[in-house]
Motif scaffolding. Structure first.
Motif, PDB file in Angstrom:
ATOM      1  N   ASN A   1      -9.562  -6.974   1.230  1.00  9.15           N
ATOM      2  CA  ASN A   1      -9.779  -8.229   0.503  1.00  9.15           C
ATOM      3  C   ASN A   1      -8.472  -8.967   0.244  1.00  9.15           C
ATOM      4  OD1 ASN A   1     -12.520  -7.826   0.394  1.00  9.15           O
ATOM      5  ND2 ASN A   1     -12.469  -6.843  -1.603  1.00  9.15           N
ATOM      6  N   SER A   2      -7.392  -8.228  -0.003  1.00 11.04           N
ATOM      7  CA  SER A   2      -6.098  -8.849  -0.273  1.00 11.04           C
ATOM      8  C   SER A   2      -5.650  -9.719   0.892  1.00 11.04           C
ATOM      9  CB  SER A   2      -5.036  -7.777  -0.528  1.00 11.04           C
ATOM     10  OG  SER A   2      -5.383  -6.979  -1.620  1.00 11.04           O
TER      11      SER A   2
ATOM     12  N   SER B   1       0.813  -1.224   0.000  1.00 13.37           N
ATOM     13  CA  SER B   1       0.000   0.000   0.000  1.00 13.37           C
ATOM     14  C   SER B   1       0.846   1.273   0.000  1.00 13.37           C
ATOM     15  CB  SER B   1      -0.951   0.013   1.195  1.00 13.37           C
ATOM     16  OG  SER B   1      -0.233   0.212   2.394  1.00 13.37           O
TER      17      SER B   1
ATOM     18  N   ASN C   1      -4.244  -9.417  -6.051  1.00 14.63           N
ATOM     19  CA  ASN C   1      -3.878  -8.008  -6.134  1.00 14.63           C
ATOM     20  C   ASN C   1      -3.583  -7.527  -4.716  1.00 14.63           C
ATOM     21  OD1 ASN C   1      -3.750  -5.226  -6.299  1.00 14.63           O
ATOM     22  ND2 ASN C   1      -5.588  -5.015  -7.536  1.00 14.63           N
TER      23      ASN C   1
ATOM     24  N   THR D   1       1.462  -1.371  -9.359  1.00 12.28           N
ATOM     25  CA  THR D   1       0.542  -2.484  -9.154  1.00 12.28           C
ATOM     26  C   THR D   1       1.388  -3.681  -8.719  1.00 12.28           C
ATOM     27  OG1 THR D   1       0.679  -3.106 -11.474  1.00 12.28           O
ATOM     28  CG2 THR D   1      -1.162  -1.703 -10.829  1.00 12.28           C
TER      29      THR D   1
ATOM     30  N   LYS E   1      -2.941  -4.651  -3.669  1.00 10.22           N
ATOM     31  CA  LYS E   1      -3.373  -3.282  -3.415  1.00 10.22           C
ATOM     32  C   LYS E   1      -4.882  -3.190  -3.193  1.00 10.22           C
ATOM     33  CE  LYS E   1      -1.013  -0.153  -4.599  1.00 10.22           C
ATOM     34  NZ  LYS E   1       0.016   0.802  -4.588  1.00 10.22           N
ATOM     35  N   ASN E   2      -5.518  -4.302  -2.880  1.00  8.73           N
ATOM     36  CA  ASN E   2      -6.968  -4.359  -2.721  1.00  8.73           C
ATOM     37  C   ASN E   2      -7.345  -4.679  -1.268  1.00  8.73           C
ATOM     38  OD1 ASN E   2      -9.657  -4.361  -3.452  1.00  8.73           O
ATOM     39  ND2 ASN E   2      -9.629  -6.457  -4.209  1.00  8.73           N
TER      40      ASN E   2
END
Length: 98
Positions: free
Chosen positions: A48-49, A26, A42, A31, A44-45
């Protein structure tokens, strides 16, 4: 884009290593993805990551690949590697760099 392969050397299917990776990712613009057995997460999510990483159930002795693409990709990958290495979760795989 750069990618690097890492050998898992500790049990990683719990929140601490997942939080480390997502927290580090983060901080960067690039990406960043982690790939394990054909499944891509991903990084950067957040949040949820974190859950997706935990669900991968990586095991000691297996390998993951982390890719980064963007203006700070080298710094991003190095930060993640340093953090996971310091906490004894991974061992860099020398032949997996590009």
């Amino acid at each position: 884009m750069i990618k690097k392969q890492f050998k898992i050397i500790a049990v990683t299917g719990f929140a601490h290593p997942a939080c480390l990776i997502v927290s580090d990712a983060s901080k960067f613009i690039s990406t960043i993805f982690l790939i394990y057995k054909g499944v891509s997460v991903n990084l950067k999510n957040s949040p949820n990551s974190i859950m997706e990483l935990m669900l991968l159930r990586t095991k000691p002795g297996t390998y993951v690949e982390i890719t980064a693409n963007g203006c700070d990709e080298h710094a991003a990958l190095q930060t993640i590697e340093n953090s996971l290495s310091e906490n004894l979760y991974i061992e860099p795989e020398k032949r997996g760099t590009s």
